[in-house]
Design a protein around this motif. Structure first.
Motif, PDB file in Angstrom:
ATOM      1  N   ALA A 139       0.844  -1.206   0.000  1.00 63.82           N
ATOM      2  CA  ALA A 139       0.000   0.000   0.000  1.00 63.82           C
ATOM      3  C   ALA A 139       0.875   1.250   0.000  1.00 63.82           C
ATOM      4  O   ALA A 139       0.579   2.234  -0.681  1.00 63.82           O
ATOM      5  N   ARG A 140       1.989   1.180   0.723  1.00 65.41           N
ATOM      6  CA  ARG A 140       2.882   2.339   0.772  1.00 65.41           C
ATOM      7  C   ARG A 140       3.460   2.621  -0.613  1.00 65.41           C
ATOM      8  O   ARG A 140       3.562   3.761  -1.041  1.00 65.41           O
ATOM      9  N   MET A 141       3.786   1.560  -1.338  1.00 66.05           N
ATOM     10  CA  MET A 141       4.295   1.754  -2.706  1.00 66.05           C
ATOM     11  C   MET A 141       3.228   2.418  -3.585  1.00 66.05           C
ATOM     12  O   MET A 141       3.534   3.285  -4.407  1.00 66.05           O
ATOM     13  N   GLY A 161       1.355   7.970  -5.858  1.00 66.67           N
ATOM     14  CA  GLY A 161       0.404   9.084  -5.947  1.00 66.67           C
ATOM     15  C   GLY A 161      -1.023   8.722  -5.586  1.00 66.67           C
ATOM     16  O   GLY A 161      -1.904   9.581  -5.585  1.00 66.67           O
ATOM     17  N   HIS A 162      -1.270   7.437  -5.295  1.00 67.61           N
ATOM     18  CA  HIS A 162      -2.640   7.026  -4.940  1.00 67.61           C
ATOM     19  C   HIS A 162      -2.755   7.073  -3.426  1.00 67.61           C
ATOM     20  O   HIS A 162      -2.357   6.138  -2.735  1.00 67.61           O
ATOM     21  N   ARG A 163      -3.301   8.161  -2.917  1.00 71.13           N
ATOM     22  CA  ARG A 163      -3.262   8.386  -1.461  1.00 71.13           C
ATOM     23  C   ARG A 163      -4.517   7.911  -0.754  1.00 71.13           C
ATOM     24  O   ARG A 163      -4.545   7.791   0.457  1.00 71.13           O
ATOM     25  N   GLY A 164      -5.598   7.681  -1.512  1.00 74.71           N
ATOM     26  CA  GLY A 164      -6.825   7.142  -0.922  1.00 74.71           C
ATOM     27  C   GLY A 164      -6.853   5.640  -1.157  1.00 74.71           C
ATOM     28  O   GLY A 164      -6.313   5.154  -2.154  1.00 74.71           O
ATOM     29  N   PHE A 165      -7.448   4.898  -0.227  1.00 76.14           N
ATOM     30  CA  PHE A 165      -7.508   3.445  -0.379  1.00 76.14           C
ATOM     31  C   PHE A 165      -8.932   2.928  -0.204  1.00 76.14           C
ATOM     32  O   PHE A 165      -9.746   3.552   0.482  1.00 76.14           O
ATOM     33  N   ALA A 183      -4.384   2.968   8.667  1.00 78.78           N
ATOM     34  CA  ALA A 183      -4.327   4.179   9.511  1.00 78.78           C
ATOM     35  C   ALA A 183      -3.091   4.137  10.406  1.00 78.78           C
ATOM     36  O   ALA A 183      -2.360   5.130  10.528  1.00 78.78           O
ATOM     37  N   ALA A 184      -2.819   2.975  10.994  1.00 77.26           N
ATOM     38  CA  ALA A 184      -1.661   2.852  11.897  1.00 77.26           C
ATOM     39  C   ALA A 184      -0.354   3.062  11.147  1.00 77.26           C
ATOM     40  O   ALA A 184       0.644   3.504  11.735  1.00 77.26           O
ATOM     41  N   ALA A 185      -0.354   2.755   9.855  1.00 79.64           N
ATOM     42  CA  ALA A 185       0.863   2.907   9.057  1.00 79.64           C
ATOM     43  C   ALA A 185       1.015   4.324   8.501  1.00 79.64           C
ATOM     44  O   ALA A 185       1.914   4.586   7.703  1.00 79.64           O
ATOM     45  N   GLY A 186       0.097   5.214   8.892  1.00 77.29           N
ATOM     46  CA  GLY A 186       0.178   6.594   8.391  1.00 77.29           C
ATOM     47  C   GLY A 186      -0.385   6.749   6.994  1.00 77.29           C
ATOM     48  O   GLY A 186      -0.101   7.715   6.294  1.00 77.29           O
ATOM     49  N   LEU A 187      -1.201   5.781   6.575  1.00 79.99           N
ATOM     50  CA  LEU A 187      -1.776   5.835   5.223  1.00 79.99           C
ATOM     51  C   LEU A 187      -3.280   6.125   5.282  1.00 79.99           C
ATOM     52  O   LEU A 187      -4.046   5.689   4.438  1.00 79.99           O
ATOM     53  N   GLY A 188      -3.691   6.863   6.301  1.00 81.48           N
ATOM     54  CA  GLY A 188      -5.114   7.069   6.550  1.00 81.48           C
ATOM     55  C   GLY A 188      -5.675   8.380   6.017  1.00 81.48           C
ATOM     56  O   GLY A 188      -6.671   8.878   6.523  1.00 81.48           O
TER      57      GLY A 188
END
Ligand SMILES: Cc1ncc(COP(=O)(O)O)c(C=O)c1O
Length: 345
Positions: free
Chosen positions: A52-54, A59-63, A75-80
């Motif tokens: 997900a980080r890759m 540039g895809h910041r929403g999941f 969220a815990a990984a800072g990807l929220g």
């Protein structure tokens, strides 16, 4: 001491591996086709924060997520920054977990398709929802004609309605392109009608099989494109097979005149709902819990007890969910180990 085995041959089998060059190509090809917010990658396909980080770095910041656990992990990984749970939640304990993520700063949007799911979201303190619309797949989603009234009900309950989602899962895997496009177009007409009633900026839909034939969705929820599987290979998409399961041959016998071989990766290492996996140089007979039975496609010269077999899964999502970790390989070299850390519910 090395963190992991240096070579593919040293991995204990069954082992889930991802070929790094195919992974990079898939990342790049998709982000060229659907840059930035045009893609909201579905993480259920890989259940892996590192992947997900890759995607985020691309540039895809929403999941898109299927489970509360996936939402929590991202969220815990800072990807929220913008997480959509494209699934219904009724259990107040699960809504509470989502509300805790929002309170900690993640942007949480939940799919709703009934007054009950709206009430659960509002009662649990969530702020943002999308109206999930049934566009032809008999799964979740309200009838398109009911979407407007449900949006009004949600707004009256104090929720922000960001728009609609509608997953055309009955279309994404159709091998014939014209038929796939036609099914997708019909589904998206329904979603557009619903969106006219609902309003909001989001029209979220699509998968790997329809990533380039959906003109209605503002964002595409594809996930499988990153790893791929034999089911999606048959669609002639511009994505390469990146995911494999490595197995070892354990036993061999004759069935009449015919020699068969038995490997150590079976139903518990491979998602089988799309049929048998493929094995390089082999013909798969069947899989059982811990075994794959196969014969050589040509002569047996590559097959020997202890030899490795490379298996291509028929369905990437459930395959990944059977494994603890994903080994990143560059040819024979093992270059990284990614935890499959978004499993569970
Ligand atoms: C809600 C939703 N959106 C999108 C997808 C697309 O995934 P894929 O990339 O596997 O086509 C799926 C897959 O099942 C899904 O359930």
């Amino acid at each position: 001491v090395p963190k992991f085995p240096a070579s593919l041959r040293d991995l204990a089998t069954p082992a889930l591996v991802v070929e790094s060059s195919a992974l990079e190509n898939n990342l790049r090809r998709m982000s060229e086709a659907l840059p930035g917010e045009r893609l909201r990658p579905h993480v259920k396909a890989h259940k892996c924060t590192a992947l997900a980080r890759m995607q985020s770095e691309q540039g895809h910041r929403g999941f898109t997520c299927a489970t509360v656990r996936e939402m929590e992990g991202l969220a815990a990984a800072g990807l929220g920054e913008d997480l959509l749970l494209a699934n219904e939640v009724l259990d107040p304990r699960k809504v509470e977990r989502l509300a805790a993520l929002a309170a900690a700063g993640a942007r949480i949007t939940l799919a709703v398709d009934s007054r009950e799911t709206v009430a659960a979201a509002a009662r649990g303190g969530l702020r943002e929802v999308v109206i999930d619309v049934n566009v032809g797949l008999p799964r979740c989603g309200c009838a398109p004609a009911d979407a407007g009234a449900l949006a009004t009900y949600a707004r009256d309950a104090g929720l922000e309605v960001r728009g609609v989602m509608g997953y055309e899962g009955h279309a994404v895997g159709v091998a014939e392109r014209e038929q796939r496009e036609a099914l997708c177009a019909t589904a998206m007409r329904l979603l557009a009608e619903a969106h006219d009633q609902v309003g909001g900026s989001l029209v979220s839909a699509g998968g790997t099989g329809t990533f380039d034939c959906n003109s209605v969705a503002t964002e595409i929820q594809a996930g499988s494109y990153l790893l791929m599987d034999t089911a999606y290979q048959s669609l002639e998409l511009p994505f390469e097979q990146a995911l494999f399961v490595m197995g070892s041959l354990l036993s061999t016998s004759l069935a009449g005149e015919r020699r068969f071989w038995v490997g150590d990766a079976g139903l518990k290492a491979l998602g089988m709902d799309h049929g048998n996996p493929r094995v390089d140089g082999g013909e798969v007979w069947f899989c059982s819990d811990e075994h794959i039975t196969l014969s050589a496609a040509g002569d047996d010269s590559d097959f020997a007890l202890g030899a490795r077999i490379r298996i291509t899964p028929a369905h990437c999502d459930p395959t990944v969910a059977y494994h603890d970790a994903l080994w990143v390989v560059d040819g024979e070299k093992v270059v990284d180990r990614f935890e499959v850390d978004l499993r569970g519910w």
